[in-house]
Write an enzyme that holds these catalytic residues in place. Structure first.
Site, mmCIF file in Angstrom:
data_model
loop_
_atom_site.group_PDB
_atom_site.id
_atom_site.type_symbol
_atom_site.label_atom_id
_atom_site.label_comp_id
_atom_site.label_asym_id
_atom_site.label_seq_id
_atom_site.Cartn_x
_atom_site.Cartn_y
_atom_site.Cartn_z
ATOM 1 C CG ASP A 266 21.600 -26.848 110.346
ATOM 2 O OD1 ASP A 266 21.301 -25.647 110.153
ATOM 3 O OD2 ASP A 266 20.893 -27.772 109.907
HETATM 4 C C1 BGC Z 1 18.419 -25.931 108.371
HETATM 5 C C2 BGC Z 1 19.454 -25.691 107.293
HETATM 6 C C3 BGC Z 1 19.441 -24.229 106.906
HETATM 7 C C4 BGC Z 1 19.697 -23.392 108.134
HETATM 8 C C5 BGC Z 1 19.752 -21.905 107.847
HETATM 9 C C6 BGC Z 1 18.524 -24.937 109.517
HETATM 10 O O1 BGC Z 1 17.441 -25.020 110.356
HETATM 11 O O2 BGC Z 1 18.550 -27.252 108.864
HETATM 12 O O3 BGC Z 1 19.183 -26.514 106.207
HETATM 13 O O4 BGC Z 1 20.397 -24.002 105.913
HETATM 14 O O5 BGC Z 1 18.648 -23.614 109.054
HETATM 15 O O6 BGC Z 1 18.511 -21.429 107.537
#
Ligand code: BGC
Length: 724
Positions: A266
């Site tokens: 993530d």
């Molecule tokens: C979130 C993800 C997301 C990623 C990219 C993160 O903060 O937890 O779900 O896909 O950002 O935007």
């Protein structure tokens, strides 16, 4: 680009091309492929030229093809993989269709519909330059205070798994090389929703048994459905952050499940290891950790690049691990056709494809299927044709942003190309009512989120007094939804509550339409409203769907994929509770959910009878077969969601009091009767025993079939498992 090299030859096998390309790459070029950089936070062109970046996120439109051109001019010409959070539609782009949120879609219990949503989202993503959506969320809802409840398919692992499979099929299509297909990403692996107190991205205490019994099921379904990528969660489980968890990312995902796709961290998970979780001291410790633990692509930790190159050169990171990760990433690029015909996105098609009439119709239908009728005293709904006037009151009646929900244009993540979503692309609830009603519609906002609203409440009540009925549109505000926006309180805010009480005091019929991201504690509404429609965040056609139901053009068919609490203190309120001696009650609250999982009314009545277990003695590998009679005794056609729950009566470990194992959507014309067949595969009866093994134990099982998870809605029978 190296002219005439094997890897550039589209007629050769991917394996040949991959081997050739890898053999030509420097350490810098390989490590660069592992990096994914947020294009809004860094100089993307520089990252391509200087650091060979493999992927960029959150970039859409012309800029993607410009960057692709820059990539084509580098030594090897490796194309960029663009990722985006196309979560319910590709809605970070301002011109797209916006579907209901994942939680709302789950209320349809309709796999084909969810697959169609995925398909359309893929089409609308391709023409904006992206190849990969960070969706679906496979985390099952646990604590409703969590800000991201709206992003998942609800509280049941089986329902969530079925819908994850469907949306992945929609995104990826039959073949990801197809010009309309994009990569799906099952996230956030795993147990993310179990954060203590419903707080986002913090420590999770989870036994391996619970992990396997609840949290891994939907991910397993996603992997079995061929999902090409998996995103690791932010949180730590029992002390180990997910991106540093080799048990999850290697033993379970690769060794046990045979996953061959790509694992992405993530956002800045690698940095979090030394910036917030402190299991590493610095990037020097974090970079080798994430590589050794099974991550392939590193989402936005810019420092990873330089440190990893240095450590590979110094022999401190095994080049074999880098090669393996690099191969997985490049394989996807080859499979997608990015080296060949799909290098440049067909951006010129955006004007025809985005939010096109068929896509809007699909969004309207998805919104309709997602709406749940929670109460309908004295058949208040549908509204009579004789009605002369309606007062539409409330802060969410005409509020585009609250209606569309998270991950939309101007939401927390910012609009991708800086433009706002055109107002006319959204039908608010007020718009929908006005378009469907020939009588007089008056409107008042009633109160304003976060501002003193007494005068507005008084004005609204005056307007309401003049009308035949009141449609009050209340719920939550976008600032209460999403990452960083967990809530300690699930009540309506005080102003909305005062507003509803003032409207009730007019003695006019009160219909409440809820525009909210997730279940709220609304016992007052349940008690005092004449009718309640849960519309969630219904997307840009939501107003039409709500109006169709209010005026009876269509009858509501949605069912809750998640339970509503009486009070925030009733957490957790999910239906699949463990049995316990004291019955799980509080002295100051009713024992059951305010509205239970699976519940939903329609404009007709369906009766269940003649539940029959066709094979009451079940032996290993045999499917359980059940039949039940359903009879639409009312005057309107409907679709009934027939639900089948199982309980393992005596087991070596505690197992849930009931668990959904099958469901069927059955169309029933007015007066029609049907026999419904349901089946449950043998392995779906398995529990996870004390040693973490998955097995079916012998003995008696209860089977319950009916219209919701509530005991009063279920017929019961039993069967026995023998011969194991
Ligand atoms: C979130 C993800 C997301 C990623 C990219 C993160 O903060 O937890 O779900 O896909 O950002 O935007």
């Amino acid at each position: 680009m190296i002219q005439d090299a094997v890897y550039t030859n589209a007629s050769l096998s991917i394996q040949n091309r991959l081997d050739d390309l890898i053999s030509r790459m420097t350490i810098e070029e390989k490590v660069g492929q592992l990096c994914q950089i947020d294009g809004q936070q860094a100089d993307a062109a520089e990252w391509i030229r200087e650091r060979h970046v493999g992927s960029l996120l959150h970039m859409l439109g012309e800029v993607t093809n410009e960057l692709q051109q820059i990539a084509a001019q580098t030594r090897l010409g490796i194309p960029i993989l663009f990722g985006i959070d196309a979560i319910h539609g590709n809605a970070l782009h301002p011109d797209t269709v916006v579907f209901p949120t994942q939680l709302a879609l789950a209320s349809s219990w309709h796999s084909e519909l969810v697959e169609q949503v995925g398909r359309i989202t893929a089409k609308e993503t391709v023409v904006t330059g992206a190849h990969w959506t960070f969706s679906p969320v496979c985390d099952v809802a646990r604590d409703l205070r969590w800000g991201r409840i709206d992003e998942g398919f609800g509280e049941d692992p089986y329902l969530a798994g079925e819908l994850c499979k469907a949306i992945i099929k929609g995104y990826q299509g039959q073949d990801i090389r197809h010009p309309d297909s994009i990569l799906a990403c099952a996230k956030h692996f795993a147990g993310y929703s179990e954060g203590q107190g419903g707080r986002d991205a913090i420590e999770v205490d989870l036994s391996e048994r619970k992990m396997r019994a609840f949290h891994l099921k939907a991910f397993r379904a996603a992997v079995d459905a061929g999902c090409r990528t998996i995103m690791a969660g932010y949180h730590a489980i029992d002390g180990t952050p997910c991106s540093a968890n080799a048990w999850l990312l290697k033993s379970i995902l690769r060794d046990e499940w045979g996953f061959e796709g790509m694992v992405v961290t993530d956002y800045n998970n690698t940095g979090q290891l030394y910036q917030t979780q402190y299991t590493c001291a610095n990037i020097q410790e974090a970079a080798p950790t994430v590589i050794a633990c099974g991550n392939d692509m590193i989402m936005h930790t810019p420092d990873f690049y330089t440190m990893t190159v240095k450590m590979v050169k110094a022999g401190k990171i095994d080049i074999q691990n880098i090669d393996n990760a690099c191969r997985r990433i490049l394989r996807l690029k080859f499979e997608l056709g990015l080296f060949d015909e799909r290098r440049y996105a067909p951006l010129d098609q955006a004007a025809i494809i985005l939010n096109s009439t068929p896509h809007r119709q699909a969004a309207r239908n998805a919104a309709y299927e997602s709406i749940v009728l929670l109460k309908n005293e004295n058949n208040t709904l549908p509204l009579p044709t004789t009605l002369r006037s309606i007062a539409v009151i409330g802060p969410n009646a005409d509020h585009v942003r609250n209606q569309l929900g998270d991950w939309v244009g101007w939401s927390a993540k910012g609009s991708v190309d800086g433009r706002k979503r055109p107002r006319q692309n959204t039908v608010t609830i007020l718009d929908g009512i006005r378009a469907h009603f020939d009588g007089t519609t008056t409107y008042h906002q009633g109160c304003e989120f976060g501002h003193p609203s007494e005068h507005l409440v008084a004005e609204a009540a005056q307007i309401a007094k003049q009308a035949d009925v009141i449609v009050a549109v209340v719920g939550d505000h976008y600032s209460q939804v999403g990452e960083f926006q967990d809530r300690a309180n699930l009540d309506l805010d005080a102003d909305q509550q005062h507003l509803l009480e003032a409207l009730k005091a007019t003695s006019k019929p009160l219909i409440v339409v809820l525009i909210n991201s997730k279940p709220l504690s609304i016992p007052w509404i349940a008690e005092n409203a004449d009718a309640v429609l849960e519309a969630w965040n219904p997307g840009n056609e939501g107003g039409t769907a709500v109006a169709e139901i209010l005026f009876g053009a269509r009858s509501p068919v949605g069912r809750l994929p998640i339970s509503f609490p009486h009070h925030v203190g009733q957490q957790p309120v999910y239906y699949n509770q463990m049995p316990g001696w004291h019955g799980g009650k509080y002295v100051d609250l009713p024992p059951d959910a305010l509205f239970a999982f699976g519940f939903g009314l329609s404009y007709t009545r369906v009766e269940y009878s003649d539940l029959c277990v066709l094979n009451p003695k079940l032996v290993p590998d045999e499917e359980l077969h059940i039949q039940v009679r359903v009879h639409n005794t009312g005057q309107r056609d409907t679709v009934e969601v027939v639900q089948l729950y199982i309980n393992d009566c005596v087991s070596s470990v505690t197992t849930p009091i009931k668990e959904l194992k099958a469901f069927a959507r059955v169309s029933l014309a007015a007066g029609e009767e049907k026999t419904v067949d349901l089946s449950v595969p043998f392995e779906a009866l398995a529990l996870i025993d004390r040693d973490g093994k998955t097995l079916v134990e012998p003995g008696e099982f209860d089977v319950m079939v009916g219209a919701s998870s509530r005991n009063e809605d279920l017929l019961r029978s039993t069967f026995e498992v023998t011969g194991v």
